[in-house]
Write a protein that holds these residues in place. Structure first.
Motif, PDB file in Angstrom:
ATOM      1  N   GLY A   5       0.777  -1.228   0.000  1.00 57.14           N
ATOM      2  CA  GLY A   5       0.000   0.000   0.000  1.00 57.14           C
ATOM      3  C   GLY A   5       0.806   1.274   0.000  1.00 57.14           C
ATOM      4  N   VAL A   6       1.939   1.307  -0.686  1.00 55.87           N
ATOM      5  CA  VAL A   6       2.739   2.518  -0.715  1.00 55.87           C
ATOM      6  C   VAL A   6       2.450   3.298  -1.981  1.00 55.87           C
ATOM      7  N   ALA A   7       2.759   4.598  -1.915  1.00 58.21           N
ATOM      8  CA  ALA A   7       2.521   5.442  -3.078  1.00 58.21           C
ATOM      9  C   ALA A   7       3.437   5.035  -4.214  1.00 58.21           C
ATOM     10  N   GLY A   8       2.930   5.043  -5.410  1.00 57.31           N
ATOM     11  CA  GLY A   8       3.729   4.649  -6.559  1.00 57.31           C
ATOM     12  C   GLY A   8       4.178   5.847  -7.368  1.00 57.31           C
ATOM     13  N   GLN A   9       5.161   5.633  -8.220  1.00 56.86           N
ATOM     14  CA  GLN A   9       5.632   6.694  -9.112  1.00 56.86           C
ATOM     15  C   GLN A   9       4.460   7.172  -9.959  1.00 56.86           C
ATOM     16  N   GLY A  10       4.294   8.482 -10.033  1.00 57.49           N
ATOM     17  CA  GLY A  10       3.213   9.051 -10.812  1.00 57.49           C
ATOM     18  C   GLY A  10       2.068   9.577  -9.979  1.00 57.49           C
ATOM     19  N   GLN A  11       1.884   9.068  -8.784  1.00 55.67           N
ATOM     20  CA  GLN A  11       0.831   9.544  -7.888  1.00 55.67           C
ATOM     21  C   GLN A  11       1.378  10.673  -7.022  1.00 55.67           C
ATOM     22  N   VAL A  12       0.714  11.824  -7.031  1.00 57.16           N
ATOM     23  CA  VAL A  12       1.165  12.939  -6.195  1.00 57.16           C
ATOM     24  C   VAL A  12       0.891  12.600  -4.742  1.00 57.16           C
ATOM     25  N   TYR A  13       1.941  12.538  -3.952  1.00 54.37           N
ATOM     26  CA  TYR A  13       1.785  12.183  -2.536  1.00 54.37           C
ATOM     27  C   TYR A  13       2.029  13.369  -1.603  1.00 54.37           C
ATOM     28  N   ALA A  14       2.553  14.471  -2.142  1.00 46.54           N
ATOM     29  CA  ALA A  14       2.741  15.664  -1.318  1.00 46.54           C
ATOM     30  C   ALA A  14       2.654  16.891  -2.202  1.00 46.54           C
ATOM     31  N   ARG A  15       1.904  17.876  -1.723  1.00 52.33           N
ATOM     32  CA  ARG A  15       1.734  19.108  -2.492  1.00 52.33           C
ATOM     33  C   ARG A  15       1.971  20.307  -1.568  1.00 52.33           C
ATOM     34  N   PHE A  16       2.842  21.204  -2.032  1.00 48.43           N
ATOM     35  CA  PHE A  16       3.093  22.463  -1.346  1.00 48.43           C
ATOM     36  C   PHE A  16       2.492  23.569  -2.208  1.00 48.43           C
ATOM     37  N   GLY A  67      -0.060  29.687   3.039  1.00 43.36           N
ATOM     38  CA  GLY A  67       0.012  28.562   2.116  1.00 43.36           C
ATOM     39  C   GLY A  67      -0.211  27.273   2.876  1.00 43.36           C
ATOM     40  N   GLY A  68      -0.104  26.162   2.175  1.00 43.23           N
ATOM     41  CA  GLY A  68      -0.399  24.898   2.849  1.00 43.23           C
ATOM     42  C   GLY A  68       0.305  23.715   2.227  1.00 43.23           C
ATOM     43  N   VAL A  69       0.314  22.641   3.011  1.00 43.09           N
ATOM     44  CA  VAL A  69       0.872  21.361   2.590  1.00 43.09           C
ATOM     45  C   VAL A  69      -0.241  20.322   2.680  1.00 43.09           C
ATOM     46  N   VAL A  70      -0.368  19.510   1.651  1.00 48.31           N
ATOM     47  CA  VAL A  70      -1.329  18.412   1.662  1.00 48.31           C
ATOM     48  C   VAL A  70      -0.599  17.120   1.320  1.00 48.31           C
ATOM     49  N   LEU A  71      -0.766  16.121   2.163  1.00 51.03           N
ATOM     50  CA  LEU A  71      -0.235  14.794   1.896  1.00 51.03           C
ATOM     51  C   LEU A  71      -1.360  13.908   1.404  1.00 51.03           C
ATOM     52  N   ASP A  72      -1.050  13.030   0.478  1.00 51.21           N
ATOM     53  CA  ASP A  72      -2.030  12.067  -0.011  1.00 51.21           C
ATOM     54  C   ASP A  72      -1.327  10.722  -0.113  1.00 51.21           C
ATOM     55  N   LEU A  73      -1.232  10.062   1.032  1.00 48.06           N
ATOM     56  CA  LEU A  73      -0.526   8.789   1.144  1.00 48.06           C
ATOM     57  C   LEU A  73      -1.526   7.670   1.400  1.00 48.06           C
ATOM     58  N   PRO A  74      -1.209   6.450   0.993  1.00 46.60           N
ATOM     59  CA  PRO A  74      -2.133   5.334   1.233  1.00 46.60           C
ATOM     60  C   PRO A  74      -2.524   5.235   2.708  1.00 46.60           C
ATOM     61  N   GLY A  75      -3.820   5.148   2.933  1.00 48.49           N
ATOM     62  CA  GLY A  75      -4.313   5.008   4.295  1.00 48.49           C
ATOM     63  C   GLY A  75      -4.578   6.312   5.009  1.00 48.49           C
TER      64      GLY A  75
END
Length: 243
Positions: A5-16, A67-75
């Motif tokens: 269940g880890v993030a894969g290449q191509g999926q945005v997992y962190a946005r600043f 501004g903000g940081v958003v994480l989008d990680l599995p789970g």
């Protein structure tokens, strides 16, 4: 080092988005915009450039002024570290430059076990994770020796093992090879390359940065170059040489 269940290449997992940090009137980070999806991302920059501060935004060790940081990680789903610091620190494993800031127990096995205490695991599962984490970084045969007998590289690997044992979805490393000689640097580099979770690191080691998928140059709190390692590292070298 398989973890499901880890993030894969191509999926945005962190946005600043427009991240700005002002401390006592001094601008530390200035309008940082990044969308990270690569498995290995290196931040490079001079001392005081802001790269380590930027890393600390991943798990709310630093909270932006705007501004903000958003994480989008599995789970986790979409997660704002500033609003949910405990959840961010569960999802993001953070390893500091100096392993002695994190390694506190007498032996490697005890130190990794300490990192697992908050998970309230059954003893057999805790012991299994301790053994696996140490084996993953090549310290299985050093589990019960005094930490003081470990080399500097082995202590850095122990700090990584203690973080990985908790099952993070993203690993953040702040200058992991700065205090190490060439041999121990290679040990840490091989360990990082073998991980199957995303890794974001700050480094002065251009060899380590060159092996990443993406390099971001930070200067005076701003992103001044961003992209594939070879051309971006050329920009960084010219910046450091004053060209």
């Amino acid at each position: 080092m398989h973890r499901p269940g880890v993030a894969g290449q191509g999926q945005v997992y962190a946005r600043f988005d427009g991240v700005r940090l002002v401390v006592d009137g001094y601008v530390v980070l200035d309008r940082i915009d990044l969308a990270l999806h690569e498995r290995r991302v290196a931040l490079v920059g001079a001392n005081g450039s802001g790269k380590s501060t930027l890393l600390r935004c991943f798990n709310a060790l630093v909270v932006p002024s705007s501004g903000g940081v958003v994480l989008d990680l599995p789970g986790t789903g979409a997660l704002d570290p500033a609003r949910s610091p405990a959840a961010a620190r569960t999802a993001v494993g953070f390893v500091f430059t100096d392993p002695d800031a994190q390694v506190v127990m007498p032996t490697p096995a005890e130190d990794v076990a300490l990192s697992l205490r908050r998970l309230r695991l059954p003893r057999h599962e805790r012991d299994r994770r301790v053994r696996q984490a140490l084996a993953d970084v090549g310290l299985a045969d050093r589990a019960d020796v005094p930490v003081g007998e470990l080399s500097s590289g082995q202590r850095q690997l122990l700090a990584v093992a203690a973080v990985l044992a908790t099952g993070p979805r993203l690993l953040v490393l702040d200058e992991p090879t700065t205090l190490l000689d060439r041999r121990n640097t290679r040990l840490v580099r091989r360990t990082v390359e073998a991980l199957d979770i995303p890794v974001v690191l700050a480094t002065h080691d251009l060899g380590l940065a060159a092996g990443c998928d993406r390099v971001v140059v930070v200067d005076a709190g701003r992103v001044v170059a961003d992209g594939a390692p070879d051309p971006v590292l050329d920009v960084y070298r010219r910046l450091m040489d004053g060209d």
